[in-house]
Design a protein around this motif. Structure first.
Motif, short mmCIF file in Angstrom:
data_model
loop_
_atom_site.label_atom_id
_atom_site.label_comp_id
_atom_site.label_asym_id
_atom_site.label_seq_id
_atom_site.Cartn_x
_atom_site.Cartn_y
_atom_site.Cartn_z
N THR A 158 -10.53 98.23 -32.39
CA THR A 158 -11.21 97.42 -31.37
C THR A 158 -11.02 98.01 -29.98
OG1 THR A 158 -10.94 95.41 -32.69
CG2 THR A 158 -11.36 95.12 -30.34
N TYR A 159 -9.79 98.43 -29.67
CA TYR A 159 -9.52 99.02 -28.35
C TYR A 159 -10.25 100.35 -28.16
CZ TYR A 159 -5.93 95.66 -27.00
OH TYR A 159 -5.27 94.52 -26.63
N ILE A 160 -10.31 101.14 -29.23
CA ILE A 160 -11.06 102.41 -29.15
C ILE A 160 -12.54 102.13 -28.90
CG2 ILE A 160 -11.83 104.41 -30.47
CD1 ILE A 160 -9.10 104.44 -31.84
N GLY A 161 -13.10 101.18 -29.69
CA GLY A 161 -14.51 100.83 -29.51
C GLY A 161 -14.79 100.24 -28.14
N LEU A 162 -13.89 99.38 -27.65
CA LEU A 162 -14.07 98.75 -26.34
C LEU A 162 -13.98 99.78 -25.22
CD1 LEU A 162 -14.59 96.03 -25.05
CD2 LEU A 162 -12.12 95.61 -25.03
N THR A 163 -13.06 100.72 -25.34
CA THR A 163 -12.93 101.77 -24.33
C THR A 163 -14.19 102.62 -24.25
OG1 THR A 163 -10.53 101.87 -24.72
CG2 THR A 163 -11.53 103.73 -23.57
N ILE A 164 -14.69 103.02 -25.41
CA ILE A 164 -15.91 103.84 -25.43
C ILE A 164 -17.10 103.04 -24.90
CG2 ILE A 164 -17.55 105.03 -26.95
CD1 ILE A 164 -15.16 105.70 -28.78
N THR A 183 -26.50 94.25 -31.95
CA THR A 183 -26.39 94.49 -33.41
C THR A 183 -25.54 95.72 -33.69
OG1 THR A 183 -28.59 93.52 -33.74
CG2 THR A 183 -27.71 94.87 -35.53
N HIS A 184 -25.71 96.77 -32.87
CA HIS A 184 -24.89 97.98 -33.03
C HIS A 184 -23.41 97.65 -32.88
CE1 HIS A 184 -28.66 100.39 -31.74
NE2 HIS A 184 -28.52 100.43 -33.06
N LEU A 188 -20.50 98.04 -35.67
CA LEU A 188 -19.30 98.84 -35.40
C LEU A 188 -18.03 98.04 -35.71
CD1 LEU A 188 -17.96 101.40 -34.39
CD2 LEU A 188 -18.20 100.55 -32.04
N ILE A 189 -18.03 96.76 -35.33
CA ILE A 189 -16.87 95.90 -35.60
C ILE A 189 -16.69 95.71 -37.11
CG2 ILE A 189 -16.04 93.52 -35.41
CD1 ILE A 189 -17.21 93.55 -32.56
#
Length: 392
Positions: A158-164, A183-184, A188-189
């Motif tokens: 989650t942190y990696i996805g949120l940072t990106i 939706t993307h 991803l989640i």
């Protein structure tokens, strides 16, 4: 402390003065000997030079430590963490319905993180119940590792996805608005949760064999399986940990360079995303502090793997617990430190997010006021019901 224990047992009739004989090997520590419980250790085969009183004292210390630091304290902290994160999740869901689509993209990652923490707390209660019923065996150890793995990996993802996501929102704003959809983000989640669960199942199944090689359904010898597997798990967790922090530092450094080159108008338009990025930095600090003890525990366990794996060899018996009492308390200290710090990080995380966001802070206060009002109404209703019952 020994004198206090002796006095308590003397007053309640369990001590030496009760007239019950103390086994010969425990004569030198009769003040800490518990009648009706410790007799079963008197016939254990003790090696020459080993002090049975030291083993008995360590055994009692392990049991007391287990009660307070592996059960009572983690459960109390876990209840606090669960209440805070449920309240935070409710506030997030309310904000989610009110936000624009661009803000919802970030919000879904925060919702995912809260769900991960709440799920970890609920499963933690299951582990405690199973553990108190059957003790630590292969199954409970596997579930414990599974819960920790799902929480650690899902929060990491989650942190990696949120940072990106926040980096894209600032550095590639047009693509973020026009191409990247909500939706993307949900997809991803879902991928993060799938990979976290699948990886954690593997880590739980194989990781528990490190401590219970004989009772595990999977054959795993020390030299060819346990040691390489432990190294892979520790290195893998360290890579995940380093990736989260390293990626955030790298993105922040690149964003600051981009902001210096961009115009003032564009900088202002990205101010909300930069604020969110800095707030994420506070969460990264919590993640770093909460995860370091887990990594330290893994490294210490790896260094002492040969001794720790011996606890799972052979059948479980009172003599085995007694003879390995010093080793048992080491394992429990490692597990309790990791669990307590892990749960404290779960408490701090929503507090940081609520305090740092004015809108969330206001919604959370209103939510607390409603809950307290409802509790007062219930208390008044129960009081009236009690009075009317007494009158009749």
């Amino acid at each position: 402390m020994d004198l206090l224990h002796f006095a308590v047992r003397f007053l309640f009739g369990n001590g030496k003065m009760s007239g019950e004989p103390v086994p010969l090997i425990f004569l030198n520590c009769s003040s800490i000997f518990i009648h009706g419980k410790d007799e079963k250790y008197a016939s254990c085969p003790i090696e020459n030079g080993t002090d049975p009183c030291h083993l008995l004292k360590e055994l009692h210390r392990a049991k007391e430590f287990r009660t307070y630091f592996l059960a009572i304290l983690p459960i109390v902290l876990s209840v606090i963490a669960c209440i805070l994160n449920i309240g935070y999740l409710i506030v997030q869901l309310k904000c989610f319905n009110q936000e624009k689509t661009s803000f919802k993209k970030r919000q879904v990652f925060l919702i995912s993180r809260s769900l991960s923490i709440i799920l970890a707390n609920i499963l933690f209660y299951v582990v405690v119940i199973v553990w108190k019923a059957a003790g630590f065996v292969y199954t409970t150890t596997m579930i414990f590792i599974l819960i920790g793995g799902i929480n650690f990996l899902s929060v990491t993802g989650t942190y990696i996805g949120l940072t990106i996501l926040l980096y894209v929102a600032i550095a590639h704003q047009f693509w973020y608005v026009t191409t990247l959809t909500l939706t993307h983000c949900w997809l991803l989640i879902a991928l993060i949760w799938f990979l976290s669960t699948a990886s954690s199942v593997c880590i739980g199944l194989w990781g528990a064999t490190l401590f219970y090689p004989e009772s595990a359904p999977i054959s795993c010898s020390f030299g060819s399986c346990q040691q390489p597997l432990a190294i892979i798990i520790v290195v893998g967790l360290s890579i995940c940990y380093g990736t989260v922090l390293g990626l955030y530092v790298l993105m922040m450094a690149r964003l600051h360079r981009l902001m210096r080159k961009s115009s003032l108008v564009q900088a202002r338009s990205n101010s909300n995303s930069m604020t969110a990025m800095r707030r994420l930095g506070l969460n990264m600090v919590t993640f770093a502090i909460g995860s370091v003890p887990i990594l330290i525990v893994c490294i210490v366990a790896l260094a002492n793997l040969r001794e720790l794996s011996s606890l799972g060899e052979g059948c479980k018996s009172p003599c085995k617990t007694f003879l390995h009492s010093s080793l048992f308390i080491e394992v429990e200290i490692l597990a309790s430190v990791a669990a307590i710090v892990w749960i404290i990080a779960m408490i701090v995380d929503p507090v940081i997010n609520i305090l740092a966001d004015k809108k969330l802070r206001g919604l959370f206060k209103r939510q607390l006021h409603r809950v307290s009002t409802s509790l007062r109404r219930i208390r008044r209703a129960s009081t009236k019901s009690t009075i009317s019952t007494e009158d009749h």
